[in-house]
Design a protein around this motif. Structure first.
Motif, PDB file in Angstrom:
ATOM      1  N   ALA A  49       0.812  -1.218   0.000  1.00  0.00           N
ATOM      2  CA  ALA A  49       0.000   0.000   0.000  1.00  0.00           C
ATOM      3  C   ALA A  49       0.846   1.269   0.000  1.00  0.00           C
ATOM      4  O   ALA A  49       0.435   2.298  -0.528  1.00  0.00           O
ATOM      5  N   ASP A  50       2.022   1.200   0.625  1.00  0.00           N
ATOM      6  CA  ASP A  50       2.834   2.404   0.764  1.00  0.00           C
ATOM      7  C   ASP A  50       4.302   2.028   0.957  1.00  0.00           C
ATOM      8  O   ASP A  50       4.665   0.849   0.936  1.00  0.00           O
ATOM      9  N   SER A  51       5.145   3.045   1.164  1.00  0.00           N
ATOM     10  CA  SER A  51       6.583   2.787   1.300  1.00  0.00           C
ATOM     11  C   SER A  51       6.903   1.985   2.558  1.00  0.00           C
ATOM     12  O   SER A  51       7.902   1.259   2.590  1.00  0.00           O
ATOM     13  N   ASP A  52       6.071   2.091   3.605  1.00  0.00           N
ATOM     14  CA  ASP A  52       6.297   1.254   4.792  1.00  0.00           C
ATOM     15  C   ASP A  52       6.100  -0.219   4.465  1.00  0.00           C
ATOM     16  O   ASP A  52       6.847  -1.080   4.934  1.00  0.00           O
ATOM     17  N   ASP A  53       5.089  -0.523   3.654  1.00  0.00           N
ATOM     18  CA  ASP A  53       4.889  -1.911   3.237  1.00  0.00           C
ATOM     19  C   ASP A  53       6.074  -2.414   2.415  1.00  0.00           C
ATOM     20  O   ASP A  53       6.471  -3.577   2.529  1.00  0.00           O
ATOM     21  N   VAL A  54       6.645  -1.536   1.591  1.00  0.00           N
ATOM     22  CA  VAL A  54       7.827  -1.915   0.808  1.00  0.00           C
ATOM     23  C   VAL A  54       8.985  -2.218   1.753  1.00  0.00           C
ATOM     24  O   VAL A  54       9.685  -3.232   1.599  1.00  0.00           O
ATOM     25  N   LEU A  55       9.189  -1.358   2.754  1.00  0.00           N
ATOM     26  CA  LEU A  55      10.261  -1.581   3.724  1.00  0.00           C
ATOM     27  C   LEU A  55      10.061  -2.895   4.473  1.00  0.00           C
ATOM     28  O   LEU A  55      11.007  -3.670   4.659  1.00  0.00           O
ATOM     29  N   LEU A  56       8.831  -3.166   4.873  1.00  0.00           N
ATOM     30  CA  LEU A  56       8.549  -4.411   5.591  1.00  0.00           C
ATOM     31  C   LEU A  56       8.750  -5.636   4.694  1.00  0.00           C
ATOM     32  O   LEU A  56       9.246  -6.669   5.152  1.00  0.00           O
ATOM     33  N   ALA A  57       8.375  -5.515   3.428  1.00  0.00           N
ATOM     34  CA  ALA A  57       8.616  -6.618   2.487  1.00  0.00           C
ATOM     35  C   ALA A  57      10.115  -6.857   2.341  1.00  0.00           C
ATOM     36  O   ALA A  57      10.575  -8.007   2.325  1.00  0.00           O
ATOM     37  N   ALA A  58      10.879  -5.780   2.261  1.00  0.00           N
ATOM     38  CA  ALA A  58      12.338  -5.889   2.122  1.00  0.00           C
ATOM     39  C   ALA A  58      12.961  -6.554   3.343  1.00  0.00           C
ATOM     40  O   ALA A  58      13.794  -7.459   3.220  1.00  0.00           O
ATOM     41  N   VAL A  59      12.555  -6.130   4.526  1.00  0.00           N
ATOM     42  CA  VAL A  59      13.170  -6.684   5.737  1.00  0.00           C
ATOM     43  C   VAL A  59      12.703  -8.121   5.971  1.00  0.00           C
ATOM     44  O   VAL A  59      13.465  -8.956   6.474  1.00  0.00           O
ATOM     45  N   HIS A  60      11.477  -8.424   5.574  1.00  0.00           N
ATOM     46  CA  HIS A  60      11.026  -9.809   5.698  1.00  0.00           C
ATOM     47  C   HIS A  60      11.881 -10.721   4.807  1.00  0.00           C
ATOM     48  O   HIS A  60      12.293 -11.807   5.225  1.00  0.00           O
ATOM     49  N   TRP A  61      12.156 -10.267   3.595  1.00  0.00           N
ATOM     50  CA  TRP A  61      13.016 -11.043   2.692  1.00  0.00           C
ATOM     51  C   TRP A  61      14.415 -11.195   3.296  1.00  0.00           C
ATOM     52  O   TRP A  61      15.005 -12.275   3.275  1.00  0.00           O
ATOM     53  N   SER A  62      14.925 -10.103   3.860  1.00  0.00           N
ATOM     54  CA  SER A  62      16.245 -10.142   4.495  1.00  0.00           C
ATOM     55  C   SER A  62      16.259 -11.152   5.641  1.00  0.00           C
ATOM     56  O   SER A  62      17.189 -11.956   5.769  1.00  0.00           O
ATOM     57  N   HIS A  63      15.219 -11.143   6.468  1.00  0.00           N
ATOM     58  CA  HIS A  63      15.164 -12.061   7.606  1.00  0.00           C
ATOM     59  C   HIS A  63      15.033 -13.514   7.145  1.00  0.00           C
ATOM     60  O   HIS A  63      15.578 -14.416   7.788  1.00  0.00           O
ATOM     61  N   LEU A  64      14.333 -13.744   6.042  1.00  0.00           N
ATOM     62  CA  LEU A  64      14.272 -15.109   5.498  1.00  0.00           C
ATOM     63  C   LEU A  64      15.656 -15.576   5.065  1.00  0.00           C
ATOM     64  O   LEU A  64      16.044 -16.723   5.334  1.00  0.00           O
ATOM     65  N   ARG A  65      16.398 -14.690   4.401  1.00  0.00           N
ATOM     66  CA  ARG A  65      17.765 -15.023   3.984  1.00  0.00           C
ATOM     67  C   ARG A  65      18.642 -15.340   5.195  1.00  0.00           C
ATOM     68  O   ARG A  65      19.393 -16.316   5.202  1.00  0.00           O
ATOM     69  N   ILE A  66      18.547 -14.494   6.216  1.00  0.00           N
ATOM     70  CA  ILE A  66      19.354 -14.659   7.428  1.00  0.00           C
ATOM     71  C   ILE A  66      18.996 -15.974   8.124  1.00  0.00           C
ATOM     72  O   ILE A  66      19.881 -16.729   8.545  1.00  0.00           O
ATOM     73  N   ALA A  67      17.694 -16.268   8.242  1.00  0.00           N
ATOM     74  CA  ALA A  67      17.257 -17.502   8.909  1.00  0.00           C
ATOM     75  C   ALA A  67      17.753 -18.737   8.147  1.00  0.00           C
ATOM     76  O   ALA A  67      18.236 -19.700   8.756  1.00  0.00           O
TER      77      ALA A  67
END
Length: 197
Positions: A49-67
């Protein structure tokens, strides 16, 4: 007709694109339209919906990579051996992990003003703390920790140390190198480790 697998694949593509765009901009805001433009073919549903959702999508992807890396690196290791390997991977020791750390800092900054980002960040950080606590419990049960170590406190303290070291490596690389950050983490792990002698 698209099914759940297609939707999951699209979601992964959106998250990966968000990660690439946000980290390329140094953590600055990225509009959903920019993510859509970066995807070919476009996903059936962007769900940002907005740039916050983009940031959350980015960090979720990052956390999946890290996990994934954490579990790959610690496979077949237990207790402190797993903890040392897994925690060292959280430090910004190479370009990929520098980008991940920079993204974390962007999330922390945005969390101060955006409750949605703050809540998501708290949830994901707690997931990581639970994993670290579990490995510490394994180390305690194996007799590897010094007497009196509170595993709850130790899990929180170790992650706080990693966060602080990561910020210093990012912002003050002339004062704290990645190698020095790794030595500091090792010293803290040594402090709570039972001596062989």
């Amino acid at each position: 007709m698209s099914g759940p697998q297609d939707a999951a694949h699209d979601q992964d593509r959106v998250r990966a694109a968000a990660f690439r765009l946000v980290t390329a901009k140094g953590g600055a805001a990225v509009a959903p339209e920019e993510v859509a433009a970066a995807l070919d073919p476009p996903p059936a549903e962007l769900d940002l919906a907005d740039s916050d959702d983009v940031l959350l999508a980015a960090v979720h992807w990052s956390h999946l990579r890290i996990a994934r890396r954490f579990f790959d690196l610690t496979a077949g290791r237990f207790g402190l051996a797993a903890l040392r390997t897994g925690l060292a991977d959280l430090l910004p020791l190479d370009e990929d992990r520098l980008r991940e750390s920079m993204l974390e800092v962007a999330v922390w900054h945005r969390s101060l003003a955006a409750p949605k980002v703050a809540e998501s960040n708290r949830r994901e950080r707690e997931d990581l703390r639970v994993i670290v606590r579990g490995v510490l419990l394994d180390a305690r049960d194996n007799g590897e920790l010094v007497d009196g170590v509170d595993v709850d406190r130790a899990a929180t303290d170790l992650l706080a140390l990693i966060d602080g070291l990561s910020v210093h490596v990012l912002l003050y690389p002339d004062r704290l190198s990645p190698a020095a950050a790794a030595r500091t983490l090792d010293a803290e792990l040594d402090r709570i480790t039972r001596s062989d002698g």
